[in-house]
Design a protein around this motif. Structure first.
Motif, PDB file in Angstrom:
ATOM      1  N   ARG A 107       5.922 -15.516 -22.809  1.00 15.28           N
ATOM      2  CA  ARG A 107       4.557 -14.990 -22.792  1.00 15.28           C
ATOM      3  C   ARG A 107       4.550 -13.583 -23.371  1.00 15.28           C
ATOM      4  NH1 ARG A 107       1.581 -15.726 -17.396  1.00 15.28           N
ATOM      5  NH2 ARG A 107       2.623 -13.776 -16.944  1.00 15.28           N
ATOM      6  N   GLU A 108       3.442 -13.219 -23.995  1.00 20.97           N
ATOM      7  CA  GLU A 108       3.327 -11.884 -24.579  1.00 20.97           C
ATOM      8  C   GLU A 108       3.099 -10.861 -23.471  1.00 20.97           C
ATOM      9  OE1 GLU A 108       0.399  -9.262 -27.504  1.00 20.97           O
ATOM     10  OE2 GLU A 108       0.072 -11.432 -27.290  1.00 20.97           O
TER      11      GLU A 108
ATOM     12  N   SER B  44       1.189  -4.437 -23.203  1.00 17.73           N
ATOM     13  CA  SER B  44       1.715  -3.302 -23.954  1.00 17.73           C
ATOM     14  C   SER B  44       1.936  -2.114 -23.022  1.00 17.73           C
ATOM     15  CB  SER B  44       0.730  -2.905 -25.057  1.00 17.73           C
ATOM     16  OG  SER B  44      -0.466  -2.393 -24.487  1.00 17.73           O
TER      17      SER B  44
ATOM     18  N   SER C 102       1.557 -10.477 -18.411  1.00 21.75           N
ATOM     19  CA  SER C 102       1.324 -10.843 -19.805  1.00 21.75           C
ATOM     20  C   SER C 102      -0.141 -10.648 -20.164  1.00 21.75           C
ATOM     21  CB  SER C 102       1.723 -12.298 -20.053  1.00 21.75           C
ATOM     22  OG  SER C 102       0.724 -13.174 -19.557  1.00 21.75           O
TER      23      SER C 102
END
Length: 252
Positions: free
Chosen positions: A120-121, A124, A169
């Motif tokens: 999963r991303e 940031s 995520s």
């Protein structure tokens, strides 16, 4: 002294403390400065001189994001000596985490890394900074700030189903935003009522010698009103800004 080691591995304790470790001859060594920060131990050099086994302390020139840096690392026995010096409630939690999570992984694989969750991303750094700032807004108003902080992170982990130390995520943003709005309503109402109760006690009971029970009963009525009318307390502008940043990211 170890002249140069690889860039240390780091793991996060309670979402806000990064602890660096170096693997030396297959064994984990822990950055003394990081451990002392977790446990609120102010003078690491005094601790090193008087409490630690000198054979278990190593000065390492380490590769960090800022370049080459000299850091003191301690071995596992010295780590426990440091933990035992702390009176913080987190000391036992930190010890359990190292013993149950970090060390078994290192002994099994020769390294410690946070397992990926289905590629999963992750959020940031900017997203996480905003989330930490938003939680700070929620907790700064309370006496037991650290307990509130831990409780809120626990609530976010439970709401998203993402166990620590896995990273949140981008897919978790809608749930995080919704849960933060729910908790902000709770903290805003609670802090407002506590503040008003203190003012009333000071004015009516302390200064004018009125009956304390009357003021306490009045405050109980106010708490009941809030319980029956969720969301009546307007958020501060800076709190709304933090929420808007989080919610805006959902649509990107």
């Amino acid at each position: 002294m170890t002249l140069l080691a690889n860039k240390p591995i780091s793991f996060s304790f309670h979402e806000e403390h990064d602890v660096r470790i170096q693997i030396i001859d297959g064994n984990p060594w822990f950055c003394l400065k990081d451990v002392c920060e977790v446990l609120s131990i102010a003078n690491s050099r005094d601790l090193m001189a008087k409490q630690l086994d000198k054979e278990g302390v190593d000065k390492i020139y380490t590769l960090t994001d800022g370049g080459r840096q000299q850091l003191f690392f301690v071995n596992e026995p010295n780590l426990y000596r440091v933990i035992f010096r702390s009176n913080k409630p987190e000391a036992k939690q930190f010890q359990d985490w190292v013993f149950n999570d970090v060390l078994p992984e290192i002994r099994k694989t020769g390294k410690y890394q946070i397992p990926a969750m289905n590629s999963r991303e992750p959020l940031s750094n900017e997203d996480m900074t905003n989330l930490r700032w938003l939680i700070s807004c929620m907790t700064n108003r309370f006496k037991y700030k650290e307990s509130w902080n831990q409780g809120i992170w626990f609530a976010l982990r439970r709401a998203t189903g993402v166990p620590s130390p896995h990273p949140f995520s981008v897919d978790d943003l809608p749930v995080l935003a919704s849960e933060c709005r729910r908790i902000l309503d709770v903290t805003s109402n609670t802090s407002s009522l506590i503040c008003q109760f203190e003012k009333d006690v000071l004015k009516h009971v302390v200064r004018n010698r009125k009956d304390y029970d009357t003021i306490a009963n009045k405050m109980q009525t106010e708490f009941d009103k809030v319980k029956d009318n969720r969301g009546i307390q307007a958020l501060e502008k800076f709190e709304e800004i933090g929420l808007m940043r989080l919610e805006k990211r959902i649509h990107h």
